[in-house]
Motif scaffolding. Structure first.
Motif, PDB file in Angstrom:
ATOM      1  N   LEU A 188       0.783  -1.753   0.381  1.00  0.00           N
ATOM      2  CA  LEU A 188      -0.079  -0.339  -0.083  1.00  0.00           C
ATOM      3  C   LEU A 188       0.602   1.339   0.085  1.00  0.00           C
ATOM      4  O   LEU A 188       0.136   1.867  -0.487  1.00  0.00           O
ATOM      5  CB  LEU A 188      -1.045  -0.237   0.783  1.00  0.00           C
ATOM      6  CG  LEU A 188      -2.080   1.177   1.543  1.00  0.00           C
ATOM      7  CD1 LEU A 188      -2.875   0.814   0.102  1.00  0.00           C
ATOM      8  CD2 LEU A 188      -2.048   1.065   2.981  1.00  0.00           C
ATOM      9  N   ASP A 189       1.908   1.184   0.845  1.00  0.00           N
ATOM     10  CA  ASP A 189       2.813   2.051   1.041  1.00  0.00           C
ATOM     11  C   ASP A 189       3.207   3.032  -0.397  1.00  0.00           C
ATOM     12  O   ASP A 189       4.021   3.914  -0.860  1.00  0.00           O
ATOM     13  CB  ASP A 189       3.596   2.608   2.426  1.00  0.00           C
ATOM     14  CG  ASP A 189       3.281   2.380   2.989  1.00  0.00           C
ATOM     15  OD1 ASP A 189       2.340   2.763   3.425  1.00  0.00           O
ATOM     16  OD2 ASP A 189       3.347   2.345   4.348  1.00  0.00           O
ATOM     17  N   SER A 190       3.899   1.521  -1.138  1.00  0.00           N
ATOM     18  CA  SER A 190       4.782   1.647  -2.277  1.00  0.00           C
ATOM     19  C   SER A 190       3.648   2.611  -3.422  1.00  0.00           C
ATOM     20  O   SER A 190       4.288   3.187  -3.985  1.00  0.00           O
ATOM     21  CB  SER A 190       4.941   0.082  -2.550  1.00  0.00           C
ATOM     22  OG  SER A 190       5.800  -0.415  -1.507  1.00  0.00           O
ATOM     23  N   LEU A 191       2.354   1.986  -3.063  1.00  0.00           N
ATOM     24  CA  LEU A 191       1.429   2.457  -4.613  1.00  0.00           C
ATOM     25  C   LEU A 191       1.440   3.752  -4.059  1.00  0.00           C
ATOM     26  O   LEU A 191       1.278   4.347  -5.296  1.00  0.00           O
ATOM     27  CB  LEU A 191       0.531   1.438  -4.479  1.00  0.00           C
ATOM     28  CG  LEU A 191       0.404   0.185  -4.736  1.00  0.00           C
ATOM     29  CD1 LEU A 191      -1.335  -0.747  -4.545  1.00  0.00           C
ATOM     30  CD2 LEU A 191       0.602  -0.267  -6.253  1.00  0.00           C
ATOM     31  N   MET A 192       1.123   3.891  -3.186  1.00  0.00           N
ATOM     32  CA  MET A 192       1.258   5.319  -2.437  1.00  0.00           C
ATOM     33  C   MET A 192       2.192   6.576  -3.127  1.00  0.00           C
ATOM     34  O   MET A 192       1.712   7.564  -3.378  1.00  0.00           O
ATOM     35  CB  MET A 192       0.405   5.320  -1.274  1.00  0.00           C
ATOM     36  CG  MET A 192      -0.863   5.231  -1.285  1.00  0.00           C
ATOM     37  SD  MET A 192      -1.984   6.197  -1.911  1.00  0.00           S
ATOM     38  CE  MET A 192      -1.768   7.603  -1.581  1.00  0.00           C
ATOM     39  N   ILE A 193       2.751   6.002  -2.267  1.00  0.00           N
ATOM     40  CA  ILE A 193       4.330   6.416  -2.736  1.00  0.00           C
ATOM     41  C   ILE A 193       4.348   6.951  -4.672  1.00  0.00           C
ATOM     42  O   ILE A 193       4.859   7.956  -5.232  1.00  0.00           O
ATOM     43  CB  ILE A 193       5.846   6.245  -2.295  1.00  0.00           C
ATOM     44  CG1 ILE A 193       5.938   5.726  -1.125  1.00  0.00           C
ATOM     45  CG2 ILE A 193       6.712   6.187  -2.740  1.00  0.00           C
ATOM     46  CD1 ILE A 193       7.215   5.202  -0.098  1.00  0.00           C
ATOM     47  N   SER A 194       4.497   6.264  -5.227  1.00  0.00           N
ATOM     48  CA  SER A 194       4.552   5.842  -6.467  1.00  0.00           C
ATOM     49  C   SER A 194       2.790   6.573  -7.108  1.00  0.00           C
ATOM     50  O   SER A 194       3.435   7.707  -8.447  1.00  0.00           O
ATOM     51  CB  SER A 194       3.874   4.778  -7.649  1.00  0.00           C
ATOM     52  OG  SER A 194       3.695   5.263  -8.946  1.00  0.00           O
ATOM     53  N   ALA A 195       2.111   7.522  -6.560  1.00  0.00           N
ATOM     54  CA  ALA A 195       0.720   8.115  -6.855  1.00  0.00           C
ATOM     55  C   ALA A 195       1.095   9.355  -6.404  1.00  0.00           C
ATOM     56  O   ALA A 195       1.316  10.343  -6.887  1.00  0.00           O
ATOM     57  CB  ALA A 195      -0.471   7.407  -6.137  1.00  0.00           C
ATOM     58  N   THR A 196       2.350   9.915  -5.726  1.00  0.00           N
ATOM     59  CA  THR A 196       2.209  10.915  -5.010  1.00  0.00           C
ATOM     60  C   THR A 196       2.931  11.534  -5.518  1.00  0.00           C
ATOM     61  O   THR A 196       3.433  12.944  -6.221  1.00  0.00           O
ATOM     62  CB  THR A 196       2.951  10.462  -3.564  1.00  0.00           C
ATOM     63  OG1 THR A 196       1.779  10.189  -2.572  1.00  0.00           O
ATOM     64  CG2 THR A 196       3.323  11.816  -3.256  1.00  0.00           C
ATOM     65  N   ARG A 197       4.338  10.541  -6.443  1.00  0.00           N
ATOM     66  CA  ARG A 197       4.836  11.130  -6.910  1.00  0.00           C
ATOM     67  C   ARG A 197       4.545  11.177  -8.314  1.00  0.00           C
ATOM     68  O   ARG A 197       5.144  12.998  -8.671  1.00  0.00           O
ATOM     69  CB  ARG A 197       6.192  10.087  -7.738  1.00  0.00           C
ATOM     70  CG  ARG A 197       7.096   9.237  -7.078  1.00  0.00           C
ATOM     71  CD  ARG A 197       8.566   8.630  -7.877  1.00  0.00           C
ATOM     72  NE  ARG A 197       9.107   7.636  -7.059  1.00  0.00           N
ATOM     73  CZ  ARG A 197       8.608   6.710  -7.045  1.00  0.00           C
ATOM     74  NH1 ARG A 197       8.189   5.935  -8.414  1.00  0.00           N
ATOM     75  NH2 ARG A 197       9.410   5.770  -6.129  1.00  0.00           N
ATOM     76  N   ASN A 198       3.447  10.691  -9.282  1.00  0.00           N
ATOM     77  CA  ASN A 198       2.569  11.802  -9.982  1.00  0.00           C
ATOM     78  C   ASN A 198       1.708  12.662 -10.225  1.00  0.00           C
ATOM     79  O   ASN A 198       0.430  12.915 -10.720  1.00  0.00           O
ATOM     80  CB  ASN A 198       2.251  10.251 -10.602  1.00  0.00           C
ATOM     81  CG  ASN A 198       2.732   9.671 -11.097  1.00  0.00           C
ATOM     82  OD1 ASN A 198       3.963   9.970 -12.173  1.00  0.00           O
ATOM     83  ND2 ASN A 198       2.694   7.609 -11.388  1.00  0.00           N
ATOM     84  N   GLY A 199       1.202  13.163  -8.965  1.00  0.00           N
ATOM     85  CA  GLY A 199       0.437  14.127  -8.044  1.00  0.00           C
ATOM     86  C   GLY A 199      -0.476  14.158  -7.527  1.00  0.00           C
ATOM     87  O   GLY A 199      -1.094  14.872  -7.440  1.00  0.00           O
ATOM     88  N   LEU A 200      -0.991  12.230  -7.696  1.00  0.00           N
ATOM     89  CA  LEU A 200      -1.829  12.019  -7.209  1.00  0.00           C
ATOM     90  C   LEU A 200      -2.760  12.635  -8.533  1.00  0.00           C
ATOM     91  O   LEU A 200      -4.273  13.429  -7.672  1.00  0.00           O
ATOM     92  CB  LEU A 200      -2.230  12.669  -5.859  1.00  0.00           C
ATOM     93  CG  LEU A 200      -1.319  12.418  -4.538  1.00  0.00           C
ATOM     94  CD1 LEU A 200      -1.882  12.468  -3.251  1.00  0.00           C
ATOM     95  CD2 LEU A 200      -1.922  10.770  -3.647  1.00  0.00           C
TER      96      LEU A 200
END
Length: 232
Positions: free
Chosen positions: A39-51
């Motif tokens: 979950l955290d890894s997916l959210m890190i990836s999504a955050t990189r893309n500006g959510l």
């Protein structure tokens, strides 16, 4: 704290944050740690893309690198189980504005079945869950300061490292620019570690306070280096 109801559903509760798990008894220790790391890894990836998009794609090879792992076949099997776990979880947080004081409940998953396809982990987040990460300057669920070391290494060798790193990241994000930005209590960190041995239980047993409470705490904080350096 964790509670079970008669249907085997569970709830993990913190002060301003709750996690409700359907079919709790089917999962290892509720929200198992590898699912939490995914979950955290997916959210890190999504955050990189500006959510910007609830549909998040994380290449398996990148996830292996984030976790410090090499066995792609093993991680594929693990991810399948972890996606299933994430699709069973609903997230509760204290509302703000008109909903101040109320607990708002949303699922993590957006309903589209998560999968591994063409070497990518694909997962769609629930829009409300996704939006909760963008609300408010002090929102503690943003991933700006998440230490890479928290996601790597052995759960068996360092069972508390992930939870300690996660709590420190949350604390820093909540208190950025404040005097206590880089100061957190030992008790707060220990409270963030599921099933950490309590003083009372250790004293009822072998009374090995140093071996069972102090040394594991210091060892797993040390394992967050070089992203996090600490002192009492």
């Amino acid at each position: 704290s964790a509670q079970l109801d008669i249907y085997g559903n569970g709830r993990i509760t913190e002060k301003d944050f709750r996690l409700f798990v359907k079919g709790y008894t089917e999962l290892i220790n509720g929200v198992n740690e590898t699912a939490a790391r995914l979950l955290d890894s997916l959210m890190i990836s999504a955050t990189r893309n500006g959510l910007q998009n609830t549909l998040t794609t994380l290449p398996i090879k990148e996830y292996l690198d984030m976790r410090g792992l090499k066995d792609e076949k093993e991680i594929r099997e693990q991810v399948k189980g972890d996606i299933d776990a994430l699709e069973r979880i609903s997230f509760e947080y204290k509302g703000t504005g008109k909903n101040q004081g109320a607990w708002l409940k949303v699922s993590i998953s957006g309903g589209t079945v998560g999968q591994i396809k063409n070497g990518d982990i694909i997962f769609r987040f629930n829009q409300d869950f996704f939006d909760s990460f963008k609300e408010g300057e002090g929102n503690r669920f943003l991933y700006m300061y998440f230490p890479r070391e928290a996601l790597t290494g052995s759960v068996k060798l360092n069972p508390w490292k992930y939870w300690l790193g996660r709590k420190i990241a949350e604390h820093k994000r909540m208190n950025i620019g404040k005097p206590n930005e880089d100061t957190i209590s030992v008790q707060t960190l220990i409270d963030a570690c599921p099933n950490y041995p309590t003083y009372e239980k250790v004293m009822q047993g072998d009374r090995a306070i140093s071996r069972r409470i102090i040394e594991p705490f210091e060892r797993d904080l040390d394992a967050l280096s070089p992203s996090i350096l600490w002192e009492y």
